[in-house]
Write an enzyme that holds these catalytic residues in place. Structure first.
Site, mmCIF file in Angstrom:
data_model
loop_
_atom_site.group_PDB
_atom_site.id
_atom_site.type_symbol
_atom_site.label_atom_id
_atom_site.label_comp_id
_atom_site.label_asym_id
_atom_site.label_seq_id
_atom_site.Cartn_x
_atom_site.Cartn_y
_atom_site.Cartn_z
ATOM 1 N N ARG A 207 0.822 -1.204 0.000
ATOM 2 C CA ARG A 207 0.000 0.000 0.000
ATOM 3 C C ARG A 207 0.855 1.253 0.000
ATOM 4 N NH1 ARG A 207 -3.448 -1.181 3.818
ATOM 5 N NH2 ARG A 207 -5.156 -1.743 2.423
ATOM 6 N N ALA A 208 1.997 1.218 0.675
ATOM 7 C CA ALA A 208 2.862 2.394 0.726
ATOM 8 C C ALA A 208 3.333 2.785 -0.669
ATOM 9 C CB ALA A 208 4.062 2.121 1.640
#
Length: 708
Positions: free
Chosen positions: A280-281
């Site tokens: 997700r980062a």
């Protein structure tokens, strides 16, 4: 529920300083897919004012006329409870900002069903909640770290899927719920659940300016706004219109921004270099980089965009345990990006944003009734946004994932930084470092409570396994027990004139489910910091044990407090709070030395628990006394300590004594204290997960003996 149409909202462009917070909000306004922003900062730093000011800048929303769920006419929700929508009329309204109160009920958040109509008529009579109102707008949660677990779970589901679902005993309602999630919090009041923390795309740290002139400008603008909000807003209207147009232009440009392989490699290298969990980062950093380019009026993503995006999207994803402070090592970031310098031409300088410089008559900074001063001149953030203030990347107390080797009694830990040569008659010894924390097993409070949802002791909660049914309390139905409701209504169907297939249900027939789960408790630590602890060089191990228990309290959603005693009395080192980080910080600085006023420590604990019982009667306490059991100073110190322990036991307070006594000759005083308190006694080694399996049974057996 609150709307964005605040008639006297403070202008966004009039906010003083807070560049990182404003930039994070603007980037989400440009690209809502970033996933929202979490604003962390001390109280009184204009967090709420800034979020409310943003809502007025968002584009208007086109909806289906009469739809309570704000369906887009171009792509209506096929599951909309007010649908299906044909080619009906359209309506245009401002974007909403919906505020979720910390104390809201689950029904208020997700909506509620008319159970009587659902059972009797078979219709889905659904009253929309805040998730429906926030669709295609902003959902704002002030003090998001204090949000109850039952609300966090529903919020996580909607944020992850874009859909809100209500499931009640065979009746199902689903509707779209896509929103810009904005949360604000004061870290002193406790940290956020990791699952929810990761759902925020960006995080920013805010603090009040320490510059005199900036603080003066804050006050000047606030006073001008309070005196005449309409005139103040009119003065800043040109800047607001310009910023609104710039947001619209950036939104229009965003689809054309090119995120090439070079930029993606930079993003991947940065995320891998900081060892963030999951992917997700990377995705959030990529979206943020593109939004930064669009905000600057460019179609190519530069290294500067990637750097700024990383500073906003990665700090809160690097935490490995509750005591890690969010932050990013900027030197390390620059080192990673330096390897790509030859792959990119030098970007052209970006223009400064338009906006008046503050002067003596300029509008004042954002400080509402609950907000404090900002810092810096007014106007929107600059093209690329200034790098955020260095939040630091070192935790207040460092911990490792691997438990340390077991230490022999009396052996000084390797990390001990100062010799503890104090005694009961000596002066104060320097604070020593804690040994490495370890995983502990659960301590529980006997019986069945009714406190806030958590993960420690058995309790009647809104969630958990169903154990029975009862009439609704206070007339409000929480969780319907279908079988019990049908059983209550069935004998009266003929008398009620039932003539069709529907069951005739009246309010008196309704039964709610009784559910058993676990609650969070108030864990109050009473820590002996006297010279007798330091003389045996045990304080490092003691601090490590307390640190381990603090981490356990964090994971089990407890409140914690700390009382220390040494010298001539006892001190409330940490009033009851949800901030485990604050407890770790107090523990790190705890000095030792002097006599052992054990009675004073126990009496102080009794007073703290008495006050907390009045504030929150449903939260049951667990007293953890960390001592070697010695008592010195005054007349008959041991007898006075025994009487104080009896007072606590007589109040029904569950307790555990952690025996810190070491050496070949043991007096067994901690054992006597445990018997007076009516709770078990464990050694430091017994706290470890592999050695505490019998502790819960001991606590329960002790409770059974009390009942007998």
């Amino acid at each position: 529920m609150s709307s964005s149409t605040y008639p006297s909202a403070y202008p966004f462009t009039a906010i003083v300083g807070m560049d990182d917070m404003r930039l994070g909000l603007l980037l989400n306004a440009i690209s809502p897919s970033i996933g929202g922003v979490l604003v962390r900062g001390e109280k009184g730093t204009a967090k709420t004012t800034t979020v409310r000011a943003l809502a007025a800048l968002l584009p208007e929303v086109v909806t289906v006329t009469g739809c309570r769920f704000s369906c887009d006419p171009a792509a209506p929700d096929p599951h909309c409870p007010d649908g299906p929508h044909g080619g009906g009329e359209q309506a245009v309204r401002p974007a909403r900002m919906v505020e979720l109160p910390v104390g809201a009920s689950e029904d208020r958040l997700v909506g509620s069903l008319d159970i009587e109509r659902a059972l009797g008529e078979g219709v889905k009579a659904f009253e929309p909640g805040l998730l429906a109102a926030a669709h295609r707008g902003v959902l704002y949660v002030d003090e998001v770290n204090l949000l109850g677990d039952h609300l966090v779970d529903s919020l996580l589901d909607a944020a992850a899927t874009g859909v809100s679902s209500v499931e009640r005993e065979g009746v199902s309602v689903r509707h779209a719920s896509r929103f810009l999630l904005v949360g604000t919090m004061n870290p002193e009041e406790g940290e956020l659940r990791p699952q929810l923390l990761d759902r925020f795309g960006l995080t920013v740290e805010v603090a009040a300016s320490r510059e005199t002139e900036e603080r003066v400008e804050v006050v000047r603008r606030r006073l001008a706004f309070d005196e005449d909000p309409a005139a103040f807003a009119a003065k800043w209207a040109p800047e607001e219109d310009a910023l609104r147009e710039r947001i619209a232009a950036a939104r229009a440009l965003l689809p054309g921004v090119r995120l090439g392989d070079g930029a993606l490699r930079r993003i991947a290298a940065v995320c891998a270099g900081f060892e963030v969990d999951g992917m997700r980062a990377d995705i959030v950093t990529a979206r943020t980089s593109a939004a930064l380019a669009a905000w600057a009026g460019r179609t190519d993503v530069t290294t500067a965009d990637v750097r700024q995006a990383a500073l906003l999207s990665l700090p809160h994803r690097r935490r490995r345990n509750p005591f890690d402070a969010p932050g990013l090592d900027e030197d390390r970031l620059d080192e990673i990006l330096a390897g790509f310098e030859d792959e990119e031409p030098e970007p052209e300088p970006e223009p400064e944003p338009d906006g008046p410089e503050p002067d003596g008559d300029g509008p004042e900074g954002p400080e509402g009734p609950d907000d404090g001063p900002g810092g810096g001149p007014g106007g929107g953030p600059d093209g690329g946004g200034r790098p955020p203030r260095d939040a630091g990347d070192g935790p207040a107390t460092t911990t490792d994932d691997v438990p340390p080797q077991r230490q022999e009694p009396g052996h000084e830990p390797a990390r001990q930084e100062a010799s503890a040569s104090g005694s009961d008659d000596g002066g104060e010894a320097p604070a020593v470092a804690a040994s490495e924390p370890f995983r502990t097993r659960r301590f529980t409070v006997p019986g069945l409570g009714e406190g806030a949802d958590g993960r420690r002791s058995r309790a009647l909660t809104a969630h958990g396994r169903t154990t029975g049914a009862r009439r609704p309390r206070g007339g409000a139905l929480s969780k319907l027990h279908l079988a019990a409701t049908v059983q209550a209504a069935a004998p009266h169907q003929r008398a009620r004139g039932r003539g069709g297939p529907g069951l005739v249900v009246r309010r008196d027939d309704l039964r709610e489910a009784v559910r058993e789960g676990r609650e969070g408790n108030l864990v109050l630590f009473v820590v002996d910091a006297s010279g007798s602890m330091a003389a045996r060089k045990r304080m490092s191990a003691v601090k490590g044990a307390v640190l381990s228990l603090l981490m356990d309290a964090y994971q089990r959603r407890d409140k914690i407090g700390m009382v220390t005693f040494r010298g001539t009395g006892a001190t409330v080192a940490l009033p009851p709070t949800s901030s485990v980080e604050a407890g770790a910080a107090r523990l790190e600085k705890l000095p030792t030395g002097g006599r052992t006023p054990l009675a004073a420590g126990l009496l102080q604990a009794h007073e703290v628990l008495r006050v907390e019982r009045m504030r929150d009667p449903s939260r049951r306490p667990l007293l953890v006394v960390v001592t070697d059991g010695r008592a010195t100073g005054g007349v008959e110190p041991l007898a006075r300590a025994a009487r104080a322990a009896g007072l606590l036991a007589g109040s029904g307070i569950a307790s555990v004594v952690v025996d810190c006594e070491a050496g070949p000759v043991r007096l067994g005083l901690a054992g006597e204290l445990g018997r007076a308190l009516g709770g078990p006694v464990v050694t430091l080694d017994d706290l470890r997960a592999e050695n505490v399996s019998a502790l819960v049974r001991t606590v329960r057996n002790t409770d059974s003996r009390r009942a007998a």
